[in-house]
Design a protein around this motif. Sequence first.
Motif, mmCIF file in Angstrom:
data_model
loop_
_atom_site.group_PDB
_atom_site.id
_atom_site.type_symbol
_atom_site.label_atom_id
_atom_site.label_comp_id
_atom_site.label_asym_id
_atom_site.label_seq_id
_atom_site.Cartn_x
_atom_site.Cartn_y
_atom_site.Cartn_z
ATOM 1 N N ILE B 12 -12.956 -3.155 1.843
ATOM 2 C CA ILE B 12 -12.771 -3.736 0.510
ATOM 3 C C ILE B 12 -13.712 -4.922 0.398
ATOM 4 O O ILE B 12 -13.670 -5.834 1.235
ATOM 5 C CB ILE B 12 -11.317 -4.207 0.296
ATOM 6 C CG1 ILE B 12 -10.344 -3.041 0.489
ATOM 7 C CG2 ILE B 12 -11.159 -4.802 -1.104
ATOM 8 C CD1 ILE B 12 -8.872 -3.464 0.462
ATOM 9 N N ALA B 84 -17.923 2.371 -5.442
ATOM 10 C CA ALA B 84 -16.641 2.721 -4.832
ATOM 11 C C ALA B 84 -16.519 4.220 -4.617
ATOM 12 O O ALA B 84 -16.988 5.021 -5.425
ATOM 13 C CB ALA B 84 -15.501 2.226 -5.706
ATOM 14 N N GLU B 104 -13.819 4.741 3.332
ATOM 15 C CA GLU B 104 -13.378 4.513 1.958
ATOM 16 C C GLU B 104 -13.761 3.109 1.517
ATOM 17 O O GLU B 104 -13.319 2.129 2.117
ATOM 18 C CB GLU B 104 -11.864 4.716 1.846
ATOM 19 C CG GLU B 104 -11.351 4.648 0.430
ATOM 20 C CD GLU B 104 -9.895 5.056 0.332
ATOM 21 O OE1 GLU B 104 -9.290 5.404 1.360
ATOM 22 O OE2 GLU B 104 -9.356 5.028 -0.794
ATOM 23 N N SER B 106 -13.845 0.230 -1.429
ATOM 24 C CA SER B 106 -13.328 -0.306 -2.690
ATOM 25 C C SER B 106 -14.112 -1.560 -3.029
ATOM 26 O O SER B 106 -14.377 -2.385 -2.151
ATOM 27 C CB SER B 106 -11.839 -0.659 -2.567
ATOM 28 O OG SER B 106 -11.078 0.486 -2.244
ATOM 29 N N LYS B 108 -14.048 -4.806 -5.497
ATOM 30 C CA LYS B 108 -13.220 -5.600 -6.422
ATOM 31 C C LYS B 108 -14.108 -6.316 -7.432
ATOM 32 O O LYS B 108 -15.040 -7.008 -7.033
ATOM 33 C CB LYS B 108 -12.405 -6.629 -5.655
ATOM 34 C CG LYS B 108 -11.238 -6.064 -4.884
ATOM 35 C CD LYS B 108 -10.420 -7.208 -4.294
ATOM 36 C CE LYS B 108 -9.127 -6.710 -3.704
ATOM 37 N NZ LYS B 108 -8.317 -7.820 -3.149
#
Lengths: 114, 109
Positions: B12, B84, B104, B106, B108
């Motif tokens: 992330i 993403a 994975e 992500s 923000k």
Amino acid sequence: NAGVTQTPKFRVLKTGQSMTLLCAQDMNHEYMYWYRQDPGMGLRLIHYSVGEGTTAKGEVPDGYNVSRLKKQNFLLGLESAAPSQTSVYFCASSAGTGDYNEQFFGPGTRLTVL
Amino acid sequence: SQELEQSPQSLIVQEGKNLTINCTSSKTLYGLYWYKQKYGEGLIFLMMLQKGGEEKSHEKITAKLDEKKQQSSLHITASQPSHAGIYLCGAALWGKLIFGQGTELSVKP
């Protein structure tokens, strides 16, 4: 060109039922592949084909059968579905084993076995 | 058999930050493919590396293959929400691809 298409997009089966997933490509590719994708495990090769009339086993072939009667189509069959076969299935095709062998993927089929 | 290990498994990051995803092979790589998968969709081809030390870039994504051809990295500069998804590396093996487990990402806003 549609590229690689898969039918159906979603399916729910009961344990013991059978079904066939269809993959079609319009790029005149020799090689076709079936993968399954499960969380945290990437893509695992089920079966593949190097040309019309040929099939071969991949990493996880048990419980699946395939057929490649026509060059443009690759069918994946489940004779007796089990909950462990709940997954997202992807079909792919490529031109062959040359130095540059990009695989083109279909949009996937989400299968749930209850 | 050849195995690919990707790290990290998930990431992330704040929009605008740089990031790197690694792919390590148990054997020499003769072709290394990077794919991106958007949630609920198929895989999109990003880049393919073949020679030791090779580096390729596409927009803000750069992929490298080390000299020993056993490790590849994917670097994204100034990440955006459009980056993403799940990134997968794949090793070419006799007409097949063996994939890592995926990373994975992500982003923000």
